[in-house]
Write an enzyme that holds these catalytic residues in place. Structure first.
Site, PDB file in Angstrom:
ATOM      1  N   GLU A  22       0.792  -1.237   0.000  1.00  0.00           N
ATOM      2  CA  GLU A  22       0.000   0.000   0.000  1.00  0.00           C
ATOM      3  C   GLU A  22       0.830   1.296   0.000  1.00  0.00           C
ATOM      4  O   GLU A  22       0.495   2.248   0.695  1.00  0.00           O
ATOM      5  CB  GLU A  22      -0.960  -0.014   1.205  1.00  0.00           C
ATOM      6  CG  GLU A  22      -1.843  -1.252   1.233  1.00  0.00           C
ATOM      7  CD  GLU A  22      -2.798  -1.327   2.431  1.00  0.00           C
ATOM      8  OE1 GLU A  22      -2.703  -0.493   3.343  1.00  0.00           O
ATOM      9  OE2 GLU A  22      -3.654  -2.239   2.438  1.00  0.00           O
TER      10      GLU A  22
ATOM     11  N   GLU B 144      -6.005 -10.938  -0.984  1.00  0.00           N
ATOM     12  CA  GLU B 144      -6.848 -10.693   0.202  1.00  0.00           C
ATOM     13  C   GLU B 144      -8.331 -10.679  -0.173  1.00  0.00           C
ATOM     14  O   GLU B 144      -9.100  -9.841   0.309  1.00  0.00           O
ATOM     15  CB  GLU B 144      -6.454  -9.357   0.862  1.00  0.00           C
ATOM     16  CG  GLU B 144      -4.973  -9.243   1.209  1.00  0.00           C
ATOM     17  CD  GLU B 144      -4.603  -7.982   1.995  1.00  0.00           C
ATOM     18  OE1 GLU B 144      -5.509  -7.319   2.542  1.00  0.00           O
ATOM     19  OE2 GLU B 144      -3.398  -7.665   2.053  1.00  0.00           O
TER      20      GLU B 144
HETATM   21  C1  HAH Z   1      -5.485  -4.690   4.129  1.00  0.00           C
HETATM   22  N1  HAH Z   1      -5.650  -3.295   3.963  1.00  0.00           N
HETATM   23  C2  HAH Z   1      -4.115  -5.063   4.710  1.00  0.00           C
HETATM   24  O1  HAH Z   1      -3.214  -5.355   3.665  1.00  0.00           O
HETATM   25  C3  HAH Z   1      -4.168  -6.261   5.649  1.00  0.00           C
HETATM   26  O2  HAH Z   1      -2.905  -6.438   6.219  1.00  0.00           O
HETATM   27  C4  HAH Z   1      -5.188  -6.059   6.727  1.00  0.00           C
HETATM   28  O3  HAH Z   1      -5.221  -7.171   7.624  1.00  0.00           O
HETATM   29  C5  HAH Z   1      -6.517  -5.810   6.124  1.00  0.00           C
HETATM   30  C6  HAH Z   1      -6.609  -5.203   4.924  1.00  0.00           C
HETATM   31  C7  HAH Z   1      -6.803  -2.919   3.207  1.00  0.00           C
HETATM   32  C8  HAH Z   1      -7.275  -1.526   3.340  1.00  0.00           C
HETATM   33  C9  HAH Z   1      -8.461  -1.200   2.742  1.00  0.00           C
HETATM   34  O4  HAH Z   1      -9.135  -2.139   2.077  1.00  0.00           O
HETATM   35  C10 HAH Z   1      -8.968   0.087   2.807  1.00  0.00           C
HETATM   36  C11 HAH Z   1      -8.300   1.051   3.511  1.00  0.00           C
HETATM   37  C12 HAH Z   1      -7.136   0.733   4.119  1.00  0.00           C
HETATM   38  C13 HAH Z   1      -6.635  -0.553   4.035  1.00  0.00           C
END
Ligand code: HAH
Length: 336
Positions: free
Chosen positions: A138, A245
């Site tokens: 990210e 994910e």
């Molecule tokens: C993810 N971010 C991460 O990669 C993971 O490590 C965590 O457990 C959950 C989600 C996703 C995310 C999003 O969909 C929207 C805003 C911020 C982060």
């Protein structure tokens, strides 16, 4: 142990044996509560939180590997592959990393030295168990004028932290496949930013082998055409793709309802159709997609139960709260 698993149900990992690995994010609770489903259907796991920086390296001179080790052992015992998640991220990363003893920001050289030591230790420890790493998570901004997120990493080290992280990871385990991973990966603006970043890493000879599409999707968004365009665009870089994910929220992002005790019939129907379309697409791109990982196992537990709306229960997976296959499961399994 987990609840009874129907023995006559086909195994996801067999259904997709000629296509891609089928993974799930796990934690020390779900490897017990969902053990039966995990062992039956999945051949790959990712630690939901247990390999994140704050969890394995909470202070400069402490490493805490108990929980991560437990997940690694589970994978090993059941002959599953394991993805590593994640080395460089702006969340779940302790402040000490960015600060000196007086709480002032460290310089770039110090940050890189700390990063190298972290990566050597963590990637080195799991060299024989973890086959790929989400090296940077990210780093691309969703909006604004700058392509990269203005995180502490960026503020201290500029764009360079990304390439350095990949180099350190490659030095620590030359056999590991190294990924850039992000969400909103199918949004056209962010897609181009991610594409440009990864392209430039490749052109500069940085050791990067794959792009991770998080795939935190909803019933109506993103559009299937945007997902297809993202897959095509990233694949054109000649790297492998992992869906890292996957979950299909029954709510759109900004739906504030918190009163539902069960998904509505309409939600389940849309989810079924959506899972069918998405897996049809994944099958179509089996030559470039080598792993499809869900961000959880069954609807009794998901990070979406509290995010982004506190107290809003969600039902994003192929297995219900009692670990039974949902209509979505059959759509995914029965398509030809
Ligand atoms: C993810 N971010 C991460 O990669 C993971 O490590 C965590 O457990 C959950 C989600 C996703 C995310 C999003 O969909 C929207 C805003 C911020 C982060």
């Amino acid at each position: 142990m987990g609840q009874a698993v129907n023995e006559s149900v086909p195994r996801l990992r067999d259904v997709f044996a000629d296509h891609f690995l089928i993974g799930a994010a796990v934690n020390p609770r779900t490897i017990v509560s969902a053990a039966d489903l995990l062992v039956r259907h999945f051949n790959c796991i990712t630690a939901e939180n247990e390999m994140k920086f704050e969890r394995v390296h909470p202070t400069e001179d402490t490493y805490t590997f108990e929980d991560a080790d437990r997940l690694v052992r589970f994978a090993r015992e059941h002959g599953m592959r394991m993805r590593g998640h994640t080395l460089v991220w702006h969340n779940q990363t302790p402040n000490w990393l960015f600060e000196d003893r007086d709480g002032r920001p460290v310089d770039k050289a110090t940050l890189f030295a700390r990063l190298k030591s972290h990566i050597d230790t963590v990637v080195g420890r799991y060299k024989h168990d973890v086959f790929c790493w989400d090296v940077v998570n990210e780093a691309v901004a969703d909006g604004g004028d700058r392509p990269l997120r203005e995180s502490k990493w960026w503020q201290i080290a500029g764009d360079e932290f990304i390439a350095r992280a990949f180099e350190f990871a490659h030095e620590a385990d030359p056999d590991a496949l190294l990924f850039y991973n992000d969400y909103n990966e199918s949004h056209p603006v962010k897609r181009e930013r991610i594409y440009t970043l990864v392209k430039s890493l490749k052109e500069r000879g940085v050791p990067i082998h794959g792009v991770g599409l998080q795939a935190h999707w909803h019933l109506k968004s993103p559009a299937l055409d945007d997902i297809r365009a993202a897959i095509e665009r990233y694949a054109s870089l000649g790297l492998t793709l992992h869906i890292t994910e996957l979950d299909l929220s029954v709510f759109e992002w900004d739906d504030r309802r918190t009163d539902l005790k069960a998904p509505t019939a309409e939600m389940m129907e849309l989810q079924e159709q959506r899972y069918e379309q998405i897996f049809r697409l994944f099958r179509e791109y089996r030559d470039v997609i080598s792993c499809v990982t869900f961000w959880g196992v069954a609807d009794d537990y998901t990070w979406l139960d509290n995010f982004p709306v506190r107290g809003r229960k969600n039902w994003p997976f192929l297995f219900d709260e009692r670990h039974q296959p949902k209509p979505s499961f059959w759509k995914v399994v029965n398509q030809r």
